[in-house]
Design a protein around this motif. Sequence first.
Motif, PDB file in Angstrom:
ATOM      1  N   THR A   1       0.410  -1.753   0.083  1.00 14.72           N
ATOM      2  CA  THR A   1       0.233  -0.332  -0.062  1.00 14.72           C
ATOM      3  C   THR A   1       0.797   1.341  -0.380  1.00 14.72           C
ATOM      4  O   THR A   1       2.135   1.122   0.280  1.00 14.72           O
ATOM      5  CB  THR A   1      -1.287   0.080   1.172  1.00 14.72           C
ATOM      6  N   ASP A   2       0.557   2.354   0.308  1.00 16.57           N
ATOM      7  CA  ASP A   2       0.912   3.499   0.756  1.00 16.57           C
ATOM      8  C   ASP A   2       2.122   3.817   1.162  1.00 16.57           C
ATOM      9  O   ASP A   2       2.830   4.559   1.539  1.00 16.57           O
ATOM     10  CB  ASP A   2       0.173   4.183  -0.252  1.00 16.57           C
ATOM     11  N   ASP A   3       1.661   2.802   2.382  1.00 11.33           N
ATOM     12  CA  ASP A   3       2.971   2.991   3.484  1.00 11.33           C
ATOM     13  C   ASP A   3       3.192   1.812   4.321  1.00 11.33           C
ATOM     14  O   ASP A   3       3.055   1.641   5.691  1.00 11.33           O
ATOM     15  CB  ASP A   3       1.557   3.815   4.906  1.00 11.33           C
ATOM     16  N   SER A   4       2.819   0.588   3.530  1.00 10.50           N
ATOM     17  CA  SER A   4       3.375  -0.559   4.392  1.00 10.50           C
ATOM     18  C   SER A   4       3.571  -1.809   3.445  1.00 10.50           C
ATOM     19  O   SER A   4       2.756  -1.586   1.828  1.00 10.50           O
ATOM     20  CB  SER A   4       2.461  -1.706   5.255  1.00 10.50           C
ATOM     21  N   VAL A   5       4.423  -2.411   3.156  1.00 13.21           N
ATOM     22  CA  VAL A   5       4.241  -3.238   2.317  1.00 13.21           C
ATOM     23  C   VAL A   5       4.982  -5.098   3.058  1.00 13.21           C
ATOM     24  O   VAL A   5       5.527  -4.623   4.010  1.00 13.21           O
ATOM     25  CB  VAL A   5       5.755  -3.189   1.811  1.00 13.21           C
ATOM     26  N   VAL A   6       4.433  -6.125   2.670  1.00 16.18           N
ATOM     27  CA  VAL A   6       4.732  -6.934   3.395  1.00 16.18           C
ATOM     28  C   VAL A   6       4.726  -8.323   1.928  1.00 16.18           C
ATOM     29  O   VAL A   6       4.892  -8.626   0.968  1.00 16.18           O
ATOM     30  CB  VAL A   6       3.003  -7.998   3.500  1.00 16.18           C
ATOM     31  N   PHE A   7       6.123  -8.791   2.929  1.00 14.40           N
ATOM     32  CA  PHE A   7       6.474  -9.621   0.832  1.00 14.40           C
ATOM     33  C   PHE A   7       7.891 -10.601   1.689  1.00 14.40           C
ATOM     34  O   PHE A   7       7.352 -11.002   3.244  1.00 14.40           O
ATOM     35  CB  PHE A   7       8.200  -8.620   1.053  1.00 14.40           C
ATOM     36  N   GLU A   8       8.106 -11.291   1.306  1.00 14.35           N
ATOM     37  CA  GLU A   8       8.649 -12.470   1.427  1.00 14.35           C
ATOM     38  C   GLU A   8      10.196 -12.142   2.041  1.00 14.35           C
ATOM     39  O   GLU A   8      10.674 -11.697   1.003  1.00 14.35           O
ATOM     40  CB  GLU A   8       9.026 -13.921   0.213  1.00 14.35           C
ATOM     41  N   GLU A   9      10.742 -13.317   2.863  1.00 16.44           N
ATOM     42  CA  GLU A   9      12.176 -12.600   3.249  1.00 16.44           C
ATOM     43  C   GLU A   9      12.751 -13.502   2.573  1.00 16.44           C
ATOM     44  O   GLU A   9      12.931 -13.972   1.198  1.00 16.44           O
ATOM     45  CB  GLU A   9      12.682 -13.715   3.776  1.00 16.44           C
ATOM     46  N   CYS A  10      14.464 -12.045   1.966  1.00 17.90           N
ATOM     47  CA  CYS A  10      14.728 -12.382   1.184  1.00 17.90           C
ATOM     48  C   CYS A  10      15.796 -13.623   0.962  1.00 17.90           C
ATOM     49  O   CYS A  10      16.171 -14.447   2.610  1.00 17.90           O
ATOM     50  CB  CYS A  10      16.118 -10.561   1.046  1.00 17.90           C
ATOM     51  N   SER A  11      16.061 -14.039   0.117  1.00 16.79           N
ATOM     52  CA  SER A  11      17.171 -15.275  -0.066  1.00 16.79           C
ATOM     53  C   SER A  11      18.608 -15.045   0.521  1.00 16.79           C
ATOM     54  O   SER A  11      19.103 -13.999   1.292  1.00 16.79           O
ATOM     55  CB  SER A  11      17.929 -15.874  -1.726  1.00 16.79           C
ATOM     56  N   THR A  12      19.523 -16.338   1.110  1.00 21.69           N
ATOM     57  CA  THR A  12      20.550 -16.044   2.025  1.00 21.69           C
ATOM     58  C   THR A  12      21.071 -15.603   1.372  1.00 21.69           C
ATOM     59  O   THR A  12      22.434 -15.525   2.035  1.00 21.69           O
ATOM     60  CB  THR A  12      20.674 -17.593   2.784  1.00 21.69           C
ATOM     61  N   SER A  13      21.478 -15.015   0.370  1.00 17.53           N
ATOM     62  CA  SER A  13      22.701 -15.164  -0.451  1.00 17.53           C
ATOM     63  C   SER A  13      22.955 -13.088  -0.370  1.00 17.53           C
ATOM     64  O   SER A  13      23.597 -12.506  -0.541  1.00 17.53           O
ATOM     65  CB  SER A  13      22.682 -15.254  -2.468  1.00 17.53           C
ATOM     66  N   SER A  14      21.307 -13.305   0.400  1.00 20.69           N
ATOM     67  CA  SER A  14      21.461 -10.978   0.114  1.00 20.69           C
ATOM     68  C   SER A  14      21.869 -10.365   1.662  1.00 20.69           C
ATOM     69  O   SER A  14      21.336 -11.460   2.578  1.00 20.69           O
ATOM     70  CB  SER A  14      20.197 -11.113  -0.249  1.00 20.69           C
ATOM     71  N   PHE A  15      22.523  -9.655   2.236  1.00 19.89           N
ATOM     72  CA  PHE A  15      22.742  -9.373   3.432  1.00 19.89           C
ATOM     73  C   PHE A  15      21.953  -8.479   4.205  1.00 19.89           C
ATOM     74  O   PHE A  15      21.770  -8.402   5.129  1.00 19.89           O
ATOM     75  CB  PHE A  15      24.426  -9.135   3.614  1.00 19.89           C
ATOM     76  N   GLY A  16      20.611  -7.879   3.141  1.00 22.13           N
ATOM     77  CA  GLY A  16      20.214  -7.337   3.908  1.00 22.13           C
ATOM     78  C   GLY A  16      18.742  -6.646   2.191  1.00 22.13           C
ATOM     79  O   GLY A  16      18.479  -7.308   1.696  1.00 22.13           O
TER      80      GLY A  16
END
Length: 130
Positions: free
Chosen positions: A61-76
Amino acid sequence: PLTFSEQFSNATVTVDKETFKALSILYQSRNDEWVVCLIGTKNVNGYTITGLSTTKIIKSTDDSVVFEECSTSSFGSIHNHLHGSCLPSLADAYNFGNSNHRIMGVMCRADYIAFYSPDNLLKPLKVEVR
């Protein structure tokens, strides 16, 4: 040995120019919140971001986001705030604290990103664009 907090109190997050440009374009082109995962390297001075990867957005939405966890190859991850504040929200703090991420970025303008470490969500890390 230094604690994580001591190691990163003076950490620098270096973002390469092309990655920063891609984030700026993404920020300007959307009117909802988004999130992308950070790709790069960890070094003695902090982190160098050399690329981005996507993750599944479950709801935005314009003030929130729900997402799946990034892969383990990502540090942030980095996400945007449309209303001008680069301070993490309570939801940001909760999600960051329950993730495996070492840094979290908040983009609040097309030309500005604040990065945070898990131990200090009130003081942004130093950022360089190269």
